[in-house]
Structure formats: C-alpha cells, structure tokens
Design an enzyme around this catalytic site. Structure first.
Site, PDB file in Angstrom:
ATOM      1  N   ARG A 237       0.821  -1.149   0.028  1.00 15.71           N
ATOM      2  CA  ARG A 237      -0.027   0.027   0.053  1.00 15.71           C
ATOM      3  C   ARG A 237       0.898   1.263  -0.017  1.00 15.71           C
ATOM      4  O   ARG A 237       2.054   1.259   0.757  1.00 15.71           O
ATOM      5  CB  ARG A 237      -0.836   0.292   1.179  1.00 15.71           C
ATOM      6  CG  ARG A 237      -2.052  -0.772   1.146  1.00 15.71           C
ATOM      7  CD  ARG A 237      -3.073  -0.411  -0.069  1.00 15.71           C
ATOM      8  NE  ARG A 237      -4.349  -1.291   0.096  1.00 15.71           N
ATOM      9  CZ  ARG A 237      -4.277  -2.317  -1.042  1.00 15.71           C
ATOM     10  NH1 ARG A 237      -3.183  -2.696  -1.779  1.00 15.71           N
ATOM     11  NH2 ARG A 237      -5.465  -3.106  -1.012  1.00 15.71           N
ATOM     12  N   GLU A 266      -2.422   7.504  -4.843  1.00 24.00           N
ATOM     13  CA  GLU A 266      -2.533   6.957  -6.315  1.00 24.00           C
ATOM     14  C   GLU A 266      -3.534   7.229  -7.203  1.00 24.00           C
ATOM     15  O   GLU A 266      -3.515   7.215  -8.526  1.00 24.00           O
ATOM     16  CB  GLU A 266      -2.139   5.342  -6.306  1.00 24.00           C
ATOM     17  CG  GLU A 266      -3.361   4.612  -5.733  1.00 24.00           C
ATOM     18  CD  GLU A 266      -2.895   3.249  -5.406  1.00 24.00           C
ATOM     19  OE1 GLU A 266      -1.704   2.777  -5.416  1.00 24.00           O
ATOM     20  OE2 GLU A 266      -3.698   2.282  -5.259  1.00 24.00           O
ATOM     21  N   HIS A 305      -1.117  -0.018  -9.870  1.00 24.23           N
ATOM     22  CA  HIS A 305      -1.864  -1.073  -8.897  1.00 24.23           C
ATOM     23  C   HIS A 305      -2.585  -2.120  -9.808  1.00 24.23           C
ATOM     24  O   HIS A 305      -3.734  -2.577  -9.679  1.00 24.23           O
ATOM     25  CB  HIS A 305      -2.959  -0.214  -8.107  1.00 24.23           C
ATOM     26  CG  HIS A 305      -3.361  -0.757  -6.777  1.00 24.23           C
ATOM     27  ND1 HIS A 305      -3.702  -0.445  -5.837  1.00 24.23           N
ATOM     28  CD2 HIS A 305      -3.335  -2.385  -6.452  1.00 24.23           C
ATOM     29  CE1 HIS A 305      -3.725  -1.297  -4.754  1.00 24.23           C
ATOM     30  NE2 HIS A 305      -3.799  -2.399  -5.141  1.00 24.23           N
TER      31      HIS A 305
HETATM   32  P1  NAI Z   1      -1.358 -10.861   5.125  1.00 22.22           P
HETATM   33  O1  NAI Z   1      -2.207 -10.225   6.036  1.00 22.22           O
HETATM   34  O2  NAI Z   1      -1.186 -12.227   4.579  1.00 22.22           O
HETATM   35  O3  NAI Z   1       0.107 -10.432   5.543  1.00 22.22           O
HETATM   36  C1  NAI Z   1       0.784  -9.307   6.318  1.00 22.22           C
HETATM   37  C2  NAI Z   1       1.630  -9.511   7.062  1.00 22.22           C
HETATM   38  O4  NAI Z   1       2.330  -8.155   7.327  1.00 22.22           O
HETATM   39  C3  NAI Z   1       1.077 -10.227   8.509  1.00 22.22           C
HETATM   40  O5  NAI Z   1       1.890 -11.537   8.487  1.00 22.22           O
HETATM   41  C4  NAI Z   1       1.562  -9.384   9.352  1.00 22.22           C
HETATM   42  O6  NAI Z   1       1.861  -9.752  10.731  1.00 22.22           O
HETATM   43  C5  NAI Z   1       2.512  -8.344   8.865  1.00 22.22           C
HETATM   44  N1  NAI Z   1       2.603  -7.130   9.617  1.00 22.22           N
HETATM   45  C6  NAI Z   1       1.885  -6.271   9.783  1.00 22.22           C
HETATM   46  N2  NAI Z   1       2.486  -5.290  10.387  1.00 22.22           N
HETATM   47  C7  NAI Z   1       3.522  -5.209  10.123  1.00 22.22           C
HETATM   48  C8  NAI Z   1       4.893  -4.677  10.662  1.00 22.22           C
HETATM   49  N3  NAI Z   1       4.944  -3.360  10.947  1.00 22.22           N
HETATM   50  N4  NAI Z   1       6.125  -5.162  10.378  1.00 22.22           N
HETATM   51  C9  NAI Z   1       6.297  -6.343  10.048  1.00 22.22           C
HETATM   52  N5  NAI Z   1       5.218  -7.415   9.493  1.00 22.22           N
HETATM   53  C10 NAI Z   1       3.966  -6.726   9.622  1.00 22.22           C
HETATM   54  O7  NAI Z   1      -1.413 -10.045   3.660  1.00 22.22           O
HETATM   55  P2  NAI Z   1      -1.057 -10.327   2.277  1.00 22.22           P
HETATM   56  O8  NAI Z   1      -2.379 -10.733   1.824  1.00 22.22           O
HETATM   57  O9  NAI Z   1       0.246 -10.742   2.275  1.00 22.22           O
HETATM   58  O10 NAI Z   1      -1.109  -8.531   1.672  1.00 22.22           O
HETATM   59  C11 NAI Z   1      -0.042  -7.773   1.760  1.00 22.22           C
HETATM   60  C12 NAI Z   1      -0.167  -6.561   1.405  1.00 22.22           C
HETATM   61  O11 NAI Z   1      -0.209  -6.655   0.046  1.00 22.22           O
HETATM   62  C13 NAI Z   1      -1.486  -5.897   2.009  1.00 22.22           C
HETATM   63  O12 NAI Z   1      -1.006  -4.467   2.053  1.00 22.22           O
HETATM   64  C14 NAI Z   1      -2.449  -5.698   0.697  1.00 22.22           C
HETATM   65  O13 NAI Z   1      -3.201  -4.800   0.822  1.00 22.22           O
HETATM   66  C15 NAI Z   1      -1.436  -5.936  -0.435  1.00 22.22           C
HETATM   67  N6  NAI Z   1      -2.046  -6.300  -1.799  1.00 22.22           N
HETATM   68  C16 NAI Z   1      -1.681  -5.559  -2.793  1.00 22.22           C
HETATM   69  C17 NAI Z   1      -2.179  -5.910  -3.934  1.00 22.22           C
HETATM   70  C18 NAI Z   1      -1.984  -5.242  -5.238  1.00 22.22           C
HETATM   71  O14 NAI Z   1      -2.545  -5.698  -6.430  1.00 22.22           O
HETATM   72  N7  NAI Z   1      -0.636  -4.302  -5.374  1.00 22.22           N
HETATM   73  C19 NAI Z   1      -3.135  -7.159  -4.179  1.00 22.22           C
HETATM   74  C20 NAI Z   1      -3.245  -7.874  -2.722  1.00 22.22           C
HETATM   75  C21 NAI Z   1      -2.630  -7.417  -1.587  1.00 22.22           C
END
Ligand code: NAI
Length: 338
Positions: A237, A266, A305
């Site tokens: 994000r 964005e 995105h």
């Molecule tokens: P997820 O919820 O499976 O994993 C996120 C991880 O980040 C969790 O393990 C959590 O403990 C960890 N976390 C949270 N705050 C943290 C911090 N300050 N320091 C270290 N670790 C921390 O989420 P997922 O599905 O892996 O998505 C990750 C990101 O990707 C999200 O922001 C999501 O919105 C984004 N995303 C982007 C897409 C795109 O098209 N660009 C599509 C799908 C998701």
C-alpha cells in the site's frame, strides 16, 4: 434464481459465456457499476434479483440494497467487502461472501518482476532503444544471486515472495510481527529484527497491511539506516512509504531504485483527474506534484496498482465467487460475513 452481475468487464463476460447459467438460474449482466445506473435502467431488476455479484466499483449502500426487494445474497468478486453495507445485510438476512486468497502468488511474482526490471534496467533500456539510443554501459545491472533481500511482512504474499527470491539464490532476511516458523524451517528465510534488515539488505520488499501503526513505516529516518544503493519494492500500500522521503533518497541515489505498484494518493494518477480529491488540500497538491516527479525519475518503475491482475487470478476469483453463489442456491453452507 436471478443473479445480477454488475461491474462486468470483458474477462468476466468471457467467463460467464464459458459458464452459462444452470437450469433454474438466470444471469443479468451489467457492465456498469450499480451506482452509475438510474431507476430507469435498474428498476426492472429490483423485484427479480436474488443475488448480486459485484466488484469493488459498486457501492452497495443500505439505500441502494433496500430497492432490491427479494435480495438474498451479495457475492463480491474481490477480497474484502468495504463497499457493502454489512449492517444492512445483517439486518435483512442477506448473506455476503467475498473471495479470500486468490492472488498471493500473483502479487509475489509481480514484485519479482518489478525487482528484475529495476535491477537489470529492462524498461529503461527498452525506452531508450525506442528512441534509437543504445548505450549498453549505462544499462549495466546487478545479479540477484548472492544479494541480501529483506522481506517486511511474511503473510500470504510476503512468504511467496521470500520463496521466489530465495530460489534466485538470495539470502532472505525476514521481519514480521508474527514470524512464520514453518517458513523459517523450510530454509527460505531467516527471521530477524527490522533494524538488521535496514542495515544489511541490498533489496527491501514490503508486504504489510496499511494500518495506522504502519503509516510511513519507510521514512526519512528508516531510509537513513539502510545500505547506500538499496532497492525498495512496494506492492502493498502506498502510505507505508513516505513518498517525499523516498523521492529525495532516489534523487540523492541513497536508494538506487524503487519499484512501486502502489503510491500515496495513487488515485490522482490512476484517474488522471482532480475530481477525486476530497478537497484541494495542501497535502493533495503536494502529492500531485511528487507523484508526477517520481514518474519522471529513471530509477523508478511505477505501475497502476496491477500486481493482483493476472488472468489466472481473475479466473480464481470468478471460480470462487461463482462457487459461493451456486452453493447458496443449492442450500449448502457458505462462509458469509453477514
Ligand atoms: P497478510 O495479512 O497475509 O500478511 C501481512 C503480514 O504483515 C502479516 O503476517 C502481518 O503480521 C505482517 N505485518 C503487519 N504489520 C507489520 C509490521 N509493521 N512489520 C512487519 N510485519 C507486519 O497480507 P497479504 O495478503 O500478504 O497482503 C500484503 C499487502 O499486499 C497488503 O497491504 C495488501 O493490501 C497488499 N495487496 C496488494 C495488491 C496489489 O495488487 N498491489 C493485491 C493484494 C494485496
């Protein structure tokens, strides 16, 4: 049963033609968002629609939903349901199902794509070649093999990214609030604290959610702790990174390159309009400028995105949401948030 599909794009149309309605079910296909249709267009479906299949563009407010007198279910073709009034659905016994876990690999592969593109100057050399410019010595890149990659956030996407870069022969340092022991046991990565990542990583890729606590987690101070010439990848994000700090670090070459699928504000770029601004705030004007300036740097790749957007991921979404609807029609249990 009648299913009203809104926000239907070409790929969804193709999918629906390959998966025609079974006996006893009919489809209504609308390309537009529900909010872009008036009563003249939509009114004929108010009494007949049993299920709405929606993408993120339609805002299913209580007021809009209340017009559909026989609505029993909303099935989103996306993760999350912040465009659906869940309170209204709960109060009116309307089931709401969304799609979880369709694109971890898809986003992780895209992040690697950004990384390779940056580290090997693929896009820049292509652009130059288009202008008839060939200066191979300026296109020199680095190997990923042997580099240290810091992965911040090893949830669904981050852990796949870690596996992919590990397969390239990178040493992977990982940081997560909740380390994934199984991932460490695979030998894919070594968990450490975030300071160690800043100090040692040649490449940092961010895969955290945008929470209040994570706002601008990459900022002037954290960038100062990073290795000179670090590459930063962000497919998570935009507001995880302070764009102004990143821009300055890119200009000074403290950060050698950045691959960004997401940006703060964005929508200024994506909609290419100023209408999306809640107000012409100072901040908004600043980000309009800074985002444009970022796009002009030759050590940055910005994409609109699209990391989630592969045909395979779209088909996984469509298959899952269709399954939700068919299970509901067949009277089977579905996981609903309302
Ligand atoms: P997820 O919820 O499976 O994993 C996120 C991880 O980040 C969790 O393990 C959590 O403990 C960890 N976390 C949270 N705050 C943290 C911090 N300050 N320091 C270290 N670790 C921390 O989420 P997922 O599905 O892996 O998505 C990750 C990101 O990707 C999200 O922001 C999501 O919105 C984004 N995303 C982007 C897409 C795109 O098209 N660009 C599509 C799908 C998701």
């Amino acid at each position: 049963m009648q299913i009203l599909f809104c926000d239907v794009d070409d790929l969804t149309k193709q999918y629906l033609s390959e998966h025609p309605a079974p006996n006893g079910v009919s489809y209504v296909i609308c390309e537009k968002s529900l909010n872009d249709m008036d009563d003249d267009e939509l009114g004929k479906y108010y009494d007949t629609t049993d299920i709405i299949s929606t993408f993120v563009y339609s805002r299913l407010t209580g007021e809009l939903l209340s017009k559909f007198k026989n609505l029993k279910m909303v099935s989103t073709r996306s993760t999350g349901y912040n465009n659906v009034d869940l309170d209204y659905c709960r109060a009116h016994n309307i089931k709401v199902a969304n799609v979880v876990g369709y694109g971890e690999i898809t986003v992780a592969e895209f992040a690697v794509g950004l990384l390779l593109n940056l580290t090997r100057n693929i896009e820049f050399s292509h652009q130059k070649l288009n202008r008839g410019i060939v200066n191979v010595d300026q296109d020199i890149g680095i190997d990923l093999h042997g580099k240290t990659v810091g992965v911040i956030g090893t949830g669904a996407i981050g852990r796949h990214f870690a596996r992919l870069v590990h397969a390239f022969g990178c040493k992977v340092l990982a940081y997560d609030l909740y380390p994934n022991q199984a991932l460490a046991d695979e030998g894919t990565c070594e968990y450490t604290d975030v300071e160690t990542i800043y100090k040692n990583a040649d490449i940092i890729s961010i895969h955290c959610p945008a929470t209040k606590e994570n706002y601008h987690m990459i900022n002037k101070d954290t960038i100062a702790k990073m290795k000179d010439g670090v590459y930063i990848i962000n497919t998570a994000r935009g507001d995880l990174i302070d764009t102004v700090a990143l821009y300055n670090a890119l200009v000074s070459k403290k950060v050698k390159g950045a691959g960004l699928d997401v940006l703060e504000y964005e929508d200024i770029i994506l909609k290419n309009t100023v209408e999306s601004a809640p107000e012409q705030s100072k901040e908004y004007i600043l980000y309009s400028l800074i985002n444009q300036k970022l796009l002009q740097l030759n050590n940055v790749i910005v994409t609109p995105h699209i990391a989630f957007n592969s045909i395979d991921a779209n088909y996984r979404i469509l298959n899952t949401s269709m399954q939700h609807m068919m299970d509901f029609i067949d009277g089977k249990e579905i996981r609903s948030v309302a």
